[in-house]
Design a protein around this motif. Structure first.
Motif, mmCIF file in Angstrom:
data_model
loop_
_atom_site.group_PDB
_atom_site.id
_atom_site.type_symbol
_atom_site.label_atom_id
_atom_site.label_comp_id
_atom_site.label_asym_id
_atom_site.label_seq_id
_atom_site.Cartn_x
_atom_site.Cartn_y
_atom_site.Cartn_z
ATOM 1 N N GLN A 442 4.741 21.190 -8.222
ATOM 2 C CA GLN A 442 4.606 21.405 -6.775
ATOM 3 C C GLN A 442 5.841 22.137 -6.267
ATOM 4 O OE1 GLN A 442 3.216 18.089 -4.130
ATOM 5 N NE2 GLN A 442 5.299 18.253 -3.310
ATOM 6 N N ARG A 443 5.600 23.129 -5.444
ATOM 7 C CA ARG A 443 6.720 23.895 -4.895
ATOM 8 C C ARG A 443 6.446 24.250 -3.439
ATOM 9 N NH1 ARG A 443 8.957 29.675 -7.035
ATOM 10 N NH2 ARG A 443 6.734 29.984 -7.385
ATOM 11 N N ALA A 444 7.369 23.894 -2.558
ATOM 12 C CA ALA A 444 7.327 24.315 -1.161
ATOM 13 C C ALA A 444 8.301 25.473 -1.011
ATOM 14 C CB ALA A 444 7.711 23.174 -0.236
ATOM 15 N N ILE A 445 7.842 26.578 -0.429
ATOM 16 C CA ILE A 445 8.652 27.794 -0.291
ATOM 17 C C ILE A 445 8.783 28.137 1.181
ATOM 18 C CG2 ILE A 445 8.921 30.206 -0.998
ATOM 19 C CD1 ILE A 445 6.220 28.529 -2.775
ATOM 20 N N PHE A 446 9.997 28.526 1.586
ATOM 21 C CA PHE A 446 10.210 28.873 2.995
ATOM 22 C C PHE A 446 11.114 30.093 3.091
ATOM 23 C CE2 PHE A 446 12.453 28.232 7.153
ATOM 24 C CZ PHE A 446 11.353 28.430 7.958
ATOM 25 N N LEU A 447 10.624 31.139 3.763
ATOM 26 C CA LEU A 447 11.415 32.324 4.081
ATOM 27 C C LEU A 447 11.786 32.245 5.556
ATOM 28 C CD1 LEU A 447 9.503 35.216 2.268
ATOM 29 C CD2 LEU A 447 11.819 34.442 1.789
ATOM 30 N N PRO A 448 13.033 31.897 5.876
ATOM 31 C CA PRO A 448 13.408 31.712 7.273
ATOM 32 C C PRO A 448 13.459 33.029 8.034
ATOM 33 C CG PRO A 448 15.339 31.574 5.877
ATOM 34 C CD PRO A 448 14.150 31.671 4.957
ATOM 35 N N ARG A 449 13.204 32.957 9.334
ATOM 36 C CA ARG A 449 13.339 34.113 10.212
ATOM 37 C C ARG A 449 14.487 33.840 11.175
ATOM 38 N NH1 ARG A 449 8.670 34.108 12.409
ATOM 39 N NH2 ARG A 449 9.240 33.193 14.416
ATOM 40 N N GLY A 450 15.583 34.529 10.939
ATOM 41 C CA GLY A 450 16.728 34.402 11.816
ATOM 42 C C GLY A 450 17.447 33.075 11.681
ATOM 43 N N LEU A 451 18.397 32.864 12.574
ATOM 44 C CA LEU A 451 19.199 31.644 12.551
ATOM 45 C C LEU A 451 18.336 30.410 12.798
ATOM 46 C CD1 LEU A 451 22.048 30.458 12.342
ATOM 47 C CD2 LEU A 451 22.286 30.781 14.817
ATOM 48 N N ALA A 452 17.307 30.543 13.647
ATOM 49 C CA ALA A 452 16.423 29.406 13.921
ATOM 50 C C ALA A 452 15.738 28.922 12.651
ATOM 51 C CB ALA A 452 15.381 29.796 14.965
ATOM 52 N N GLY A 453 15.368 29.849 11.772
ATOM 53 C CA GLY A 453 14.745 29.469 10.517
ATOM 54 C C GLY A 453 15.692 28.699 9.612
ATOM 55 N N GLN A 454 16.958 29.123 9.574
ATOM 56 C CA GLN A 454 17.950 28.412 8.769
ATOM 57 C C GLN A 454 18.142 26.987 9.286
ATOM 58 O OE1 GLN A 454 19.205 29.685 6.079
ATOM 59 N NE2 GLN A 454 18.813 31.866 6.267
ATOM 60 N N VAL A 455 18.220 26.852 10.612
ATOM 61 C CA VAL A 455 18.413 25.538 11.219
ATOM 62 C C VAL A 455 17.193 24.651 10.959
ATOM 63 C CG1 VAL A 455 18.704 24.316 13.413
ATOM 64 C CG2 VAL A 455 19.998 26.412 12.965
ATOM 65 N N TYR A 456 15.996 25.238 11.063
ATOM 66 C CA TYR A 456 14.761 24.485 10.842
ATOM 67 C C TYR A 456 14.733 23.899 9.429
ATOM 68 C CZ TYR A 456 9.783 23.667 9.915
ATOM 69 O OH TYR A 456 8.592 23.113 9.539
ATOM 70 N N TRP A 457 15.051 24.719 8.425
ATOM 71 C CA TRP A 457 15.019 24.236 7.050
ATOM 72 C C TRP A 457 16.039 23.111 6.849
ATOM 73 C CZ3 TRP A 457 12.011 24.421 2.896
ATOM 74 C CH2 TRP A 457 12.536 24.027 1.677
ATOM 75 N N ALA A 458 17.230 23.282 7.404
ATOM 76 C CA ALA A 458 18.252 22.248 7.266
ATOM 77 C C ALA A 458 17.805 20.943 7.937
ATOM 78 C CB ALA A 458 19.575 22.729 7.866
ATOM 79 N N ALA A 459 17.062 21.060 9.052
ATOM 80 C CA ALA A 459 16.636 19.868 9.789
ATOM 81 C C ALA A 459 15.567 19.080 9.043
ATOM 82 C CB ALA A 459 16.126 20.271 11.175
ATOM 83 N N ILE A 460 14.655 19.775 8.362
ATOM 84 C CA ILE A 460 13.557 19.067 7.689
ATOM 85 C C ILE A 460 13.900 18.677 6.259
ATOM 86 C CG2 ILE A 460 11.833 20.249 9.105
ATOM 87 C CD1 ILE A 460 11.165 21.975 6.656
ATOM 88 N N LEU A 461 15.003 19.196 5.736
ATOM 89 C CA LEU A 461 15.354 18.939 4.341
ATOM 90 C C LEU A 461 15.454 17.441 4.021
ATOM 91 C CD1 LEU A 461 15.855 20.597 1.818
ATOM 92 C CD2 LEU A 461 18.308 20.587 2.357
ATOM 93 N N PRO A 462 16.042 16.619 4.895
ATOM 94 C CA PRO A 462 16.135 15.189 4.558
ATOM 95 C C PRO A 462 14.780 14.496 4.403
ATOM 96 C CG PRO A 462 17.666 15.749 6.329
ATOM 97 C CD PRO A 462 16.774 16.931 6.132
ATOM 98 N N PHE A 463 13.729 15.052 5.007
ATOM 99 C CA PHE A 463 12.413 14.421 4.945
ATOM 100 C C PHE A 463 11.609 14.841 3.716
ATOM 101 C CE2 PHE A 463 13.652 14.724 9.406
ATOM 102 C CZ PHE A 463 13.566 13.395 9.794
ATOM 103 N N HIS A 464 12.081 15.870 3.019
ATOM 104 C CA HIS A 464 11.325 16.369 1.864
ATOM 105 C C HIS A 464 11.179 15.318 0.781
ATOM 106 C CE1 HIS A 464 11.627 21.010 2.543
ATOM 107 N NE2 HIS A 464 11.030 20.371 3.522
ATOM 108 N N GLY A 465 12.252 14.558 0.541
ATOM 109 C CA GLY A 465 12.174 13.546 -0.489
ATOM 110 C C GLY A 465 11.094 12.522 -0.213
#
Length: 503
Positions: A442-465
């Motif tokens: 299983q692989r989740a892939i995310f291509l962020p758009r701009g700074l908001a995308g970087q922040v979004y990925w960092a925010a949801i990262l703790p919930f991935h586990g």
């Protein structure tokens, strides 16, 4: 014609070699290590010869029988790149002459200013060009400014600066004029130069139709990429040396490469003539269209482009395996795997049955909350469900996903249509591991758009586990359980064949 391509493991050479083959040429690639070209898609279409331009004794076999030789290598990023490139150019010209090569084609940089203030990068490119032009073999030198295409160091620098900094203080050179050119047009000119008349021995300026400042390029990139207008304040004290370190800090482009590139940007770079059109006619792509293709932004198609493959519109502008790791934009991934005590056919049944009323084999509350949040933001949420309880097909909706690729029994690739600051995919694979076991990938892939995308990925990262970890465990558990029909009787699981699926 029989063509030799040096630098085939690099950005331009790796795109030129297969296109020369398509044009009907016989292609030989010179590389210090043949293994580096072993896995490229076009490896079987070319001949690969090992050799080193710094060692003349290794070159005769590469040049034997060659009619057109492309000099596309450079040592940019190495401390002594000027000496290395000078030596390589001399060895290249001498080997070509001894082998009876009819034409040399070199891709260089823009003409350096006459006031002697040129950067080491431009000075080296001009020196290499002059060495080849002064040699006995007729040479065509293409002088290109910023090349627009995913993987180009200049484009990646522009991409990362624009996407990561909605507000920035910049050097004053951002107001210098530049004439960028799409990589597709660079390749077209390179291929066209193979057929130049034998008396042509000169340089040509090449560029696209737009002359822009670097600041205008950033603003237009932001517009094509769907980002807000960037707020930029040019600042005089930012010298090229400081600018290079600033670029190295903000972008993944190595400082050793950023320094010479920034040094070349302190000068204006645009075409002073367009004589190349007399020999290789044709219209060039606009800056906006070149960026669109480099980003894979092809409109009016449900499932036409994929993150994992080059687009059907212009694959030369998108990343290749030979491109450096820092090219192609930031790619975030969450990879997980689980062993399944059941054959791959049983695992595939669970994968293809995911979503809708069947659920996502994860934490139901978490998926429901994310679905309601998406609807509040104007997205589709989970309300679309799925068309069929057991079967999926390319292009159909699946909750907030779209089926982008399906290989029955093997792979399901879903593209997210929820409201996120970027592009997201979920990939699920069934891999056999013996007659009665399999592996779920299983692989989740995310291509962020701009700074908001970087922040979004960092925010949801703790919930991935929690969410994706539970998904792997529950899918493995569901695949291991015996399937049941509507009368609650155990029934065998049989995968759908490509023929039965209608594809």
């Amino acid at each position: 014609m029989r063509c030799l391509v040096t630098g085939a493991t690099g950005y331009i050479g790796g795109r030129l070699a297969p296109r020369l083959v398509v044009e009907g040429h016989e292609v030989r690639c010179l590389s210090r290590s043949a293994a580096r070209l072993r896995d490229v898609p076009w490896a079987s279409d070319v001949e690969v010869v090992e050799g080193d331009l710094s060692d003349p004794s290794t070159l005769p076999a590469a040049f034997e029988g060659i009619e057109v030789a492309y000099f596309l290598m450079h040592s940019l990023g190495k401390p002594d790149f000027e000496r290395r490139d000078r030596e390589a150019a001399r060895n290249f010209a001498e080997a070509a002459d001894r082998a009876g090569v009819r034409r040399i084609v070199y891709l260089g940089g823009p003409q350096p200013p006459a006031d002697g203030t040129q950067s080491a990068h431009l000075r080296s490119r001009a020196e290499v060009a002059q060495i080849l032009l002064d040699g006995p073999v007729p040479t065509a030198v293409l002088r290109a400014p910023v090349i627009i295409g995913s993987g180009s160091a200049s484009f990646e620098m522009l991409r990362y600066l624009t996407e990561r900094l909605p507000v920035m203080v910049t050097p004053r050179w951002v107001r210098n004029r530049i004439q960028p050119i799409a990589v597709r047009d660079v390749l077209r000119y390179l291929i066209g130069c193979a057929g130049l008349p034998p008396d042509v021995n000169r340089g040509f300026d090449i560029g696209g139709p737009d002359v822009l400042t670097y600041l205008e390029m950033m603003q237009r990139y932001a517009r094509v990429a769907g980002l807000p207008r960037r707020r930029v304040k040019p600042l005089r004290p930012l010298t090229p040396w400081l600018s290079a370190h600033w670029v190295g800090l903000v972008t993944p482009v190595p400082s050793a490469i950023a320094r010479p590139l920034v040094g070349s940007l302190i000068h204006e770079a645009f075409a002073h003539e367009q004589d190349i059109l007399e020999y290789v006619p044709g219209e060039t792509l606009s800056f906006d269209e070149a960026v669109r293709r480099a980003l894979g932004k092809i409109r009016d198609a449900e499932v036409e482009t994929r993150w994992s493959t080059a687009s059907g519109l212009d694959p030369v502008a998108e990343p290749l395996p030979s491109d450096p790791d820092w090219s192609g934009g930031t790619l975030h991934q969450d990879k997980r795997a689980g062993r399944v005590n059941a054959p791959a056919a049983s695992l595939w049944r669970v994968i293809e049955g995911i979503g809708g009323d069947n659920g996502w084999h994860s934490i139901p509350l978490a998926w429901s909350v994310r679905g309601w949040a998406d609807r509040l933001a104007g997205g589709v949420g989970l309300r679309r469900g799925r068309r069929d309880r057991d079967r999926l097909q390319v292009g159909e909706a699946l909750d907030w996903w779209r089926v982008e690729e399906i290989r029955p029994g093997e792979l399901l690739l879903l593209r997210a249509e929820m409201r996120v600051p970027g592009r997201a995919w979920l990939e699920m694979r069934a891999v056999p591991d013996g007659p009665d076991r399999s592996i779920y990938l299983q692989r989740a892939i995310f291509l962020p758009r701009g700074l908001a995308g970087q922040v979004y990925w960092a925010a949801i990262l703790p919930f991935h586990g929690l969410v994706f970890g539970a998904m792997v465990r529950n899918i493995a558990r569901a695949a291991s359980a015996p399937p049941r029909d509507s009368d609650d009787h155990v029934r065998p699981a049989t995968p759908r064949s490509p023929a039965a699926s209608g594809r």
